[in-house]
Design a protein around this motif. Structure first.
Motif, PDB file in Angstrom:
ATOM      1  N   TYR A  45       0.838  -1.208   0.000  1.00  0.00           N
ATOM      2  CA  TYR A  45       0.000   0.000   0.000  1.00  0.00           C
ATOM      3  C   TYR A  45       0.876   1.264   0.000  1.00  0.00           C
ATOM      4  N   ILE A  46       1.926   1.273   0.813  1.00  0.00           N
ATOM      5  CA  ILE A  46       2.803   2.459   0.872  1.00  0.00           C
ATOM      6  C   ILE A  46       3.471   2.683  -0.485  1.00  0.00           C
ATOM      7  N   LEU A  47       3.978   1.613  -1.066  1.00  0.00           N
ATOM      8  CA  LEU A  47       4.711   1.763  -2.328  1.00  0.00           C
ATOM      9  C   LEU A  47       3.783   2.031  -3.513  1.00  0.00           C
ATOM     10  N   GLU A  48       2.648   1.346  -3.507  1.00  0.00           N
ATOM     11  CA  GLU A  48       1.766   1.396  -4.669  1.00  0.00           C
ATOM     12  C   GLU A  48       0.822   2.610  -4.630  1.00  0.00           C
ATOM     13  N   ASP A  49       0.308   2.913  -3.444  1.00  0.00           N
ATOM     14  CA  ASP A  49      -0.717   3.957  -3.333  1.00  0.00           C
ATOM     15  C   ASP A  49      -0.185   5.276  -2.762  1.00  0.00           C
ATOM     16  N   VAL A  50       0.606   5.197  -1.680  1.00  0.00           N
ATOM     17  CA  VAL A  50       0.997   6.444  -0.993  1.00  0.00           C
ATOM     18  C   VAL A  50       2.108   7.162  -1.753  1.00  0.00           C
ATOM     19  N   LEU A  51       3.219   6.502  -1.976  1.00  0.00           N
ATOM     20  CA  LEU A  51       4.359   7.178  -2.618  1.00  0.00           C
ATOM     21  C   LEU A  51       3.985   7.713  -3.989  1.00  0.00           C
ATOM     22  N   THR A  52       3.249   6.914  -4.761  1.00  0.00           N
ATOM     23  CA  THR A  52       2.902   7.343  -6.123  1.00  0.00           C
ATOM     24  C   THR A  52       1.976   8.561  -6.088  1.00  0.00           C
ATOM     25  N   TYR A 108       2.252  11.006  -4.246  1.00  0.00           N
ATOM     26  CA  TYR A 108       3.096  12.194  -4.063  1.00  0.00           C
ATOM     27  C   TYR A 108       4.166  12.303  -5.149  1.00  0.00           C
ATOM     28  N   GLY A 109       3.950  11.615  -6.252  1.00  0.00           N
ATOM     29  CA  GLY A 109       4.824  11.829  -7.406  1.00  0.00           C
ATOM     30  C   GLY A 109       6.091  11.002  -7.430  1.00  0.00           C
ATOM     31  N   VAL A 110       6.195   9.993  -6.568  1.00  0.00           N
ATOM     32  CA  VAL A 110       7.346   9.084  -6.631  1.00  0.00           C
ATOM     33  C   VAL A 110       6.994   7.984  -7.629  1.00  0.00           C
ATOM     34  N   GLN A 111       7.933   7.661  -8.509  1.00  0.00           N
ATOM     35  CA  GLN A 111       7.694   6.577  -9.466  1.00  0.00           C
ATOM     36  C   GLN A 111       8.173   5.268  -8.849  1.00  0.00           C
TER      37      GLN A 111
END
Ligand SMILES: *Cc1c(COP(=O)(O)O)cnc(C)c1O
Length: 392
Positions: A116-123, A125-128
């Motif tokens: 969830y953090i990698l797929e939903d949260v970081l993305t 905020y513009g992190v690929q």
């Protein structure tokens, strides 16, 4: 001197700080704040707090500091920051260092909340983020590029116990200047020396083996001093994910027996895996210590033990439920690393949220049961499973 100590000695002694009373057991400092002798002292501490100087519990606390020093010594990192939960640690390790436009590569087989953090949260905020099959170094090679800021992986994945080649991934990541962040929960600090293999940062849910008795949520980020104190601490102390002193005290106590418990549990896991392999009612027994495990050789090379977890596939959800409902010693729950043995049905609980294709891709079949082996007698645990198997 203390640097040369072996893990069992470090687990008992490193990081202890004693008050003027010389107490043997670690003290719990249940205080949110600390009084200053003068306004000048308060001012000086806000400019730079020395090692034994504290300001506010969200920033640091003597009991929490003992835990951080002890786990950093065991892990072999310069420093550590203790967090309110394993997820606060995973989020803090990543979010504190990333900004919009950055690129991260992650193994796909992850604990649901990590995903969830990698797929939903970081993305958001513009992190690929690029996901790869963690066991395939070619995929890591193809995904990591100049400017990749971090790679993330679980050294032993949940629930299918895939082993990632940390040394291989670290070589690829370091060539691009990326930080290697390893979630080492399943492999434990006892069996996985992730830092020696090239990890820069190691995160734990201390809720699991480190507490080891199912009492408290906690997490920790271990890494280089500048990263921990400048990047992680700054982010964590202002966003509220710090560990409570009482939790740190439980973790300090858990650590004293960590090596003994993990070894006893891993010995039982090996006995149970060997006892179940070949049973016609089970289509797969997944345990890194078995020759049949896809990364058995890598596990032999990179781990000091095969861990305390195994998984079995009994073919269908109905069979899995009948087996689990027939167990007397094993508890149906979803924690792991506990003194009490636990059976989990990932497809309907921990990984319920995943789409059917995702489950299939990760090997989370309807008949899969994840087993966290506890401290009970291995023979009793095996007999209990056999009793359950007779019901499917
Ligand atoms: C449990 C777990 C976490 C999350 O830890 P919490 O303490 O529950 O927040 C993260 N990663 C892995 C591999 C876990 O098993």
């Amino acid at each position: 001197m203390a640097d040369d100590w072996n893990i069992r000695t470090k687990l008992v002694h490193t990081g202890s700080r004693r008050s003027q009373y010389g107490e043997m057991a670690e003290a719990i400092f249940l205080t949110q704040g600390f009084a200053y002798d003068s306004a000048e002292q308060a001012e000086a501490r806000f400019i730079k707090a020395e090692d034994d100087e504290f300001i506010y519990a969200r920033y640091g606390n003597p009991t929490v500091r003992m835990f951080e020093d002890r786990i950093a010594a065991v892990e072999g990192t310069e420093d550590a920051f203790a967090c309110a939960s394993g997820m606060a640690a995973v989020n803090g390790a990543l979010t504190s260092m990333l900004k919009a436009g950055d690129h991260v590569v992650s193994a796909r087989a992850l604990f649901g909340s990590c995903l969830y953090i990698l797929e939903d949260v970081l993305t958001r905020y513009g992190v690929q983020v690029t996901f790869v099959d963690g066991t395939d170094l070619d995929q890591w090679r193809a995904a990591v590029r100049p400017g990749t800021k971090a790679v993330f992986l679980e050294s032993m994945s949940n629930p299918t116990l895939e082993i990632v080649d940390i040394r291989g991934v670290a070589e690829i990541a370091h060539a691009a200047g990326a930080l290697v962040i390893v979630d080492n929960v399943f492999a434990t600090p006892v069996f996985s020396r992730a830092v020696e293999l090239g990890a820069d940062v190691v995160v734990y849910s201390t809720t699991k083996h480190i507490d080891g008795q199912g009492r408290a949520l906690g997490g920790v980020i271990c890494g280089p001093r500048d990263y921990i104190r400048k990047t992680v601490e700054t982010y964590m102390k202002h966003t509220g994910g710090s560990m409570s002193p009482f939790t740190a005290w439980l973790m300090l106590n858990g650590m004293q027996t960590l090596d003994l418990r993990c070894r006893a549990m891993a010995d039982s896991a090996a006995v149970i895996a060997a006892g179940l392999e070949g049973d016609a009612r089970i289509s797969r027994v997944i345990f890194p210590g078995l020759e049949s495990h896809a990364q058995h050789r890598l596990a032999r090379e990179q781990l000091r033990g095969f861990g305390t977890m195994l998984a079995i596939d009994v073919g269908s959800k109905e069979a899995a439920f009948r087996l689990m409902n027939g167990l007397a010693i094993w508890k149906i729950s979803n924690n792991l690393g506990d003194a009490k043995s636990i059976a989990t049905h990932p497809a309907t609980t921990t990984h319920q949220r995943l789409a059917p294709e995702q489950k299939a891709r990760l090997g989370i079949t309807p008949g899969l049961i994840r087993l966290s082996v506890g401290l009970e007698d291995a023979g009793d645990l095996l007999s209990d499973l056999r009793r359950g198997l007779d019901l499917i």
